[in-house]
Motif scaffolding. Sequence first.
Motif, short mmCIF file in Angstrom:
data_model
loop_
_atom_site.label_atom_id
_atom_site.label_comp_id
_atom_site.label_asym_id
_atom_site.label_seq_id
_atom_site.Cartn_x
_atom_site.Cartn_y
_atom_site.Cartn_z
N UNK A 399 0.75 -1.60 0.21
CA UNK A 399 0.09 -0.05 0.15
C UNK A 399 0.63 1.32 -0.09
N UNK A 400 0.44 2.33 -0.51
CA UNK A 400 1.50 3.80 -0.41
C UNK A 400 0.23 4.69 0.10
N UNK A 401 1.30 5.46 0.94
CA UNK A 401 0.27 6.81 1.65
C UNK A 401 0.48 7.90 1.00
N UNK A 402 -0.61 8.48 0.16
CA UNK A 402 -0.50 9.84 -0.38
C UNK A 402 -0.75 10.92 0.16
N UNK A 403 0.19 11.90 -0.79
CA UNK A 403 -0.60 13.77 -0.11
C UNK A 403 -0.76 14.13 -1.36
N UNK A 404 -1.99 14.22 -1.98
CA UNK A 404 -2.34 14.58 -3.04
C UNK A 404 -2.50 13.26 -4.43
N UNK A 405 -1.24 14.28 -4.97
CA UNK A 405 -0.73 13.16 -6.33
C UNK A 405 0.52 12.80 -5.66
N UNK A 406 1.21 13.00 -4.49
CA UNK A 406 2.55 12.34 -4.33
C UNK A 406 2.96 11.26 -3.25
N UNK A 407 3.53 9.90 -3.57
CA UNK A 407 3.36 9.39 -2.92
C UNK A 407 4.51 9.86 -1.53
N UNK A 408 3.80 9.78 0.03
CA UNK A 408 4.75 9.93 0.64
C UNK A 408 5.78 8.78 1.09
N UNK A 409 5.21 7.62 1.16
CA UNK A 409 5.54 6.25 2.13
C UNK A 409 5.25 4.73 1.09
N UNK A 410 6.03 4.32 0.25
CA UNK A 410 5.93 2.40 -0.10
C UNK A 410 5.79 2.08 1.78
N UNK A 411 4.27 1.82 1.85
CA UNK A 411 4.52 1.87 3.38
C UNK A 411 4.87 -0.17 3.28
N UNK A 412 5.96 0.59 4.74
CA UNK A 412 6.77 -0.71 4.90
C UNK A 412 8.29 -0.93 4.67
#
Length: 434
Positions: A399-412
């Motif tokens: 899963x990805x954590x995103x802010x708008x269209x930007x990826x904040x974290x490739x989770x884990x």
Amino acid sequence: MLEAFKKHIKTNFHFLEDAKLLIACSGGLDSVVLANLSKDAGYNFSLAHCNYNLRGKQSDDDENFVVDLALKFGCEVHTTSFNMDDFKKNENSSIQASARQLRYEWFNALEEQWGYDFVLTAHHADDDLETHIINLSRGTGIKGLTGIPKKNGTIIRPLLPFKRSEILAFATTKKMTWREDSSNNETKYLRNKIRHNIIPQLKELNANFLDNFKKTQEYLNEATTLLGVYKNELKNSLFRKDDRVVRIEIEALKSKLPLKEHLYLIFEEYGFTQWLDIENLLEAPSGKQVFSKTHKLVKDRDFLLLTELDKIDDHSYTLFEKDTEINSPISLKIKMVSEISKSCGDDLFVDAEKLKFPLLLRKWNNGDYFYPLGMKGKKKLSKFFKDEKVDILSKKNIWLLCSGNDIVWIIGKRADERFKVTPKTDKILKFELH
């Protein structure tokens, strides 16, 4: 027959003696005898009757008969009614197959609602022979030749060792009454054709045909048991479990000869039926997949990856600024902290003022990119996964954590450089993965 029945239960199904039982009762000879035997043996049971409304008044009379039988026994009775015409409009199957599906779904519901431990059905040796011949006529392996299982989950068939002639003799001696289903005499159904036209001729050829068949079934079941032992040893040598994924080395699998038979032995329990597709998968390019109703096999370089079909919803999920915890589709705790603490690798610290709420949780798409923490420039996620040797199935669970269209974290896996905490950061937001 009562003593033989009780001995059979004690030897093979001793757990039934103290269980809460549900007996499937059509009102016909076999189920009425099963109910009487259970009553005389002192078991704790209730009756369940399905009315399919296929024979008009006869169907209603069958239901009333079972209700009266339960009253005679002083036990609970459950009845239900189905409109088979409505059901058939939406199902591509025979009346008998549709009725069977509805029946067992209802039994499962009764088990859950009323706390029954097991469901007993009145299948006997003659039914087993009919099933054997049906499977044989359609083409089958050893599993199909073993006929009706004595136990299938919570479904128990305690009359399988007994012949219909024994059941009829017992009912006649005890002066029992039962209902005759007129449709049992109609030879338009395959099972009835076998029952009335084929089996009598087999018994005419050899008076001991049914007894000899039962011995054959015992031999087949013993062979199946031995095959099961070999299958477990085979899986222990070939399967490597990694999280939710089973990895199987292709060259090791190909060394098992005959190959087609080994593929069936290993993968049949996972619902696969397209054996040529699975065989071709061994030589297919990476990414090729074969599906069953419950599992999928994926070619990944030198391995086959076996996994259950993804039960996680692939939709996106929204995180609001007030959220402090989520449990689906993954488990995250979110809180403001005053400083970066020692991380176990599953934590993310970001500059809260760089985030645009609401945040988005989603799966990755082709073309996605991010700016890996500690590096200059951007990188496609597909290239990142390749460099990290993330296999095809594992990528689907990320899963990805995103802010708008930007990826904040490739989770884990990896954070994005653009949202990192710096000496100028005033508010630090911590995401803790569980």
